[in-house]
Design an enzyme around this catalytic site. Sequence first.
Site, PDB file in Angstrom:
ATOM      1  N   GLN A  41       8.983  23.318 114.892  1.00 44.72           N
ATOM      2  CA  GLN A  41      10.332  22.931 115.306  1.00 44.72           C
ATOM      3  C   GLN A  41      10.405  22.827 116.831  1.00 44.72           C
ATOM      4  OE1 GLN A  41      14.049  25.338 115.350  1.00 44.72           O
ATOM      5  NE2 GLN A  41      14.822  23.825 113.914  1.00 44.72           N
ATOM      6  N   HIS A  71      22.855  22.758 115.687  1.00 48.82           N
ATOM      7  CA  HIS A  71      23.244  24.119 116.093  1.00 48.82           C
ATOM      8  C   HIS A  71      23.797  24.236 117.501  1.00 48.82           C
ATOM      9  CE1 HIS A  71      20.419  25.875 112.761  1.00 48.82           C
ATOM     10  NE2 HIS A  71      21.396  25.131 112.295  1.00 48.82           N
ATOM     11  N   GLY A  93      12.046  27.968 116.449  1.00 42.38           N
ATOM     12  CA  GLY A  93      12.164  26.965 117.496  1.00 42.38           C
ATOM     13  C   GLY A  93      11.105  27.192 118.573  1.00 42.38           C
ATOM     14  N   HIS A 100      14.757  19.492 116.623  1.00 41.03           N
ATOM     15  CA  HIS A 100      15.959  20.312 116.389  1.00 41.03           C
ATOM     16  C   HIS A 100      17.127  19.656 117.114  1.00 41.03           C
ATOM     17  CE1 HIS A 100      18.618  23.470 115.578  1.00 41.03           C
ATOM     18  NE2 HIS A 100      18.052  24.491 116.194  1.00 41.03           N
ATOM     19  N   GLY A 112      16.428  31.009 104.840  1.00 46.87           N
ATOM     20  CA  GLY A 112      16.108  31.682 106.090  1.00 46.87           C
ATOM     21  C   GLY A 112      16.019  33.172 105.871  1.00 46.87           C
ATOM     22  N   TYR A 164      22.748  22.956 120.262  1.00 51.53           N
ATOM     23  CA  TYR A 164      21.776  22.878 121.364  1.00 51.53           C
ATOM     24  C   TYR A 164      21.799  21.465 121.978  1.00 51.53           C
ATOM     25  CZ  TYR A 164      20.588  27.444 119.615  1.00 51.53           C
ATOM     26  OH  TYR A 164      20.672  28.761 119.223  1.00 51.53           O
TER      27      TYR A 164
HETATM   28  C1  LIG Z   1      17.251  35.333 113.032  1.00 53.44           C
HETATM   29  C2  LIG Z   1      17.549  33.866 112.861  1.00 53.44           C
HETATM   30  C3  LIG Z   1      17.010  32.956 113.753  1.00 53.44           C
HETATM   31  C4  LIG Z   1      17.269  31.582 113.606  1.00 53.44           C
HETATM   32  N1  LIG Z   1      16.657  30.699 114.459  1.00 53.44           N
HETATM   33  C5  LIG Z   1      16.754  29.371 114.215  1.00 53.44           C
HETATM   34  C6  LIG Z   1      15.965  28.446 114.952  1.00 53.44           C
HETATM   35  O1  LIG Z   1      15.148  28.794 115.820  1.00 53.44           O
HETATM   36  N2  LIG Z   1      16.112  27.132 114.654  1.00 53.44           N
HETATM   37  C7  LIG Z   1      16.975  26.690 113.685  1.00 53.44           C
HETATM   38  O2  LIG Z   1      17.071  25.494 113.450  1.00 53.44           O
HETATM   39  N3  LIG Z   1      17.723  27.552 112.971  1.00 53.44           N
HETATM   40  C8  LIG Z   1      17.614  28.875 113.187  1.00 53.44           C
HETATM   41  N4  LIG Z   1      18.307  29.760 112.394  1.00 53.44           N
HETATM   42  C9  LIG Z   1      19.134  29.248 111.276  1.00 53.44           C
HETATM   43  C10 LIG Z   1      18.323  29.206 109.978  1.00 53.44           C
HETATM   44  O3  LIG Z   1      17.322  28.220 110.045  1.00 53.44           O
HETATM   45  C11 LIG Z   1      19.213  28.907 108.746  1.00 53.44           C
HETATM   46  O4  LIG Z   1      19.741  27.615 108.868  1.00 53.44           O
HETATM   47  C12 LIG Z   1      20.338  29.901 108.583  1.00 53.44           C
HETATM   48  O5  LIG Z   1      19.857  31.237 108.706  1.00 53.44           O
HETATM   49  C13 LIG Z   1      21.051  29.756 107.231  1.00 53.44           C
HETATM   50  O6  LIG Z   1      20.160  29.969 106.167  1.00 53.44           O
HETATM   51  P1  LIG Z   1      20.102  31.393 105.377  1.00 53.44           P
HETATM   52  O7  LIG Z   1      21.500  31.701 104.956  1.00 53.44           O
HETATM   53  O8  LIG Z   1      19.184  31.094 104.203  1.00 53.44           O
HETATM   54  O9  LIG Z   1      19.549  32.414 106.299  1.00 53.44           O
HETATM   55  C14 LIG Z   1      18.104  31.125 112.555  1.00 53.44           C
HETATM   56  C15 LIG Z   1      18.668  32.056 111.683  1.00 53.44           C
HETATM   57  C16 LIG Z   1      18.390  33.405 111.814  1.00 53.44           C
HETATM   58  C17 LIG Z   1      18.977  34.383 110.802  1.00 53.44           C
END
Ligand SMILES: Cc1cc2nc3c(=O)[nH]c(=O)nc-3n(C[C@H](O)[C@H](O)[C@H](O)COP(=O)(O)O)c2cc1C
Length: 343
Positions: free
Chosen positions: A99, A174, A57, A171, A312, A176
């Site tokens: 993003q 989540h 982000g 975005h 992620g 926000y």
């Molecule tokens: C360390 C970390 C930081 C994240 N930061 C963001 C972010 O900045 N923006 C966002 O949309 N999602 C963020 N997420 C969510 C991820 O984009 C993703 O949707 C989530 O981790 C689930 O996918 P995964 O199980 O493959 O990790 C973050 C997740 C993690 C683990």
Amino acid sequence: MKLVTPADVPVLGPVQSRVAMAAMTRSFAADHLATQAMLDYYRRRAADGVGLILTEGVIIHRSGDGYNNTPHIETDAQAESWRPVVAAVQAAGARIACQLWHCGRISHSDYTGAAPVSSTSRAAEGINRQNDKPFGTPRALEAGEMATVYGYYTDAAKRALAVGFDAVQLHFGHGYLADQFLDARVNDRTDSYGGSVENRCRFVLECLEAVMAAVPAGRVMVRISPSREMNGPYDWPDMEAMLDHLLPAFAARGLRMLDISCAAADYHKTSGRVIRMVRPKWQGLLIGGASLTPEQGEAELRDGLVDMVTWGRALIANPDFVSRVRSGRGLEAFDRAMLGELR
Ligand SMILES: Cc1cc2nc3c(=O)[nH]c(=O)nc-3n(C[C@H](O)[C@H](O)[C@H](O)COP(=O)(O)O)c2cc1C
């Protein structure tokens, strides 16, 4: 495997694989600028074969900050710090989208310099793990201020595209700012931005309209999270009615790329209920996934549920994720200790 084979996907066109790296905040920016270490981190995944990288982000305006050491894109200098990152990722064969992020009430005046803003004047529950203080009490945006906030998104989108990003991702998920309008349990307004489904969607749709008027339609993606794991509460209570209103309204405004963020439990306990709800209602590029195995991602593609699969944490743990999938080697498990460095 379809997942790791070059493909021609809707809107984006040719991609070196259907693996998309989900946006992940890493808090390694310096003075809100992108750094060489960030460049190396993203380039490594691109060189290994990731098709599309969604950046962490990137904060569109100081009033929207809420985390430590985030990159910002409020000034031309901040945008310029991304130019070499974008060029390196594209030279390595991947596409990269920026993003654009406004935290709203998931913040504190330590970050924003004033009361955070939101749809509501009620504070989010819990402690901000960034500064170990309760989330700040927000000031509810007045209807007359919305256009200024849309302007932050629009200016940020223009700056991002000017330094070469293939696309921007708004975005809207989540918990926000945008989601603080969408979510009936947060939005307690009595004006035209609160109450009915139509009213709660107004902020997001007006914001999208403003961005679409300023940049080419094919360069904009939206991320929403009808079911999510962070900044509770979780599922939108009126999810189907919200999607029935939002998805055609997105398309009517020219949007053609959508990223659905889901709680992992949604995939693993209810077989991707949200993505199954969205797919028949969405004609453009659709990306999504949460904690899927590569085999499950392949099945999502085979069933036509998504055009690209997002990962992620697996991409933090495995900078060589695509090579490992291609060769059938196993994946390293993610460990929170891995967040301590960019590698
Ligand atoms: C360390 C970390 C930081 C994240 N930061 C963001 C972010 O900045 N923006 C966002 O949309 N999602 C963020 N997420 C969510 C991820 O984009 C993703 O949707 C989530 O981790 C689930 O996918 P995964 O199980 O493959 O990790 C973050 C997740 C993690 C683990």
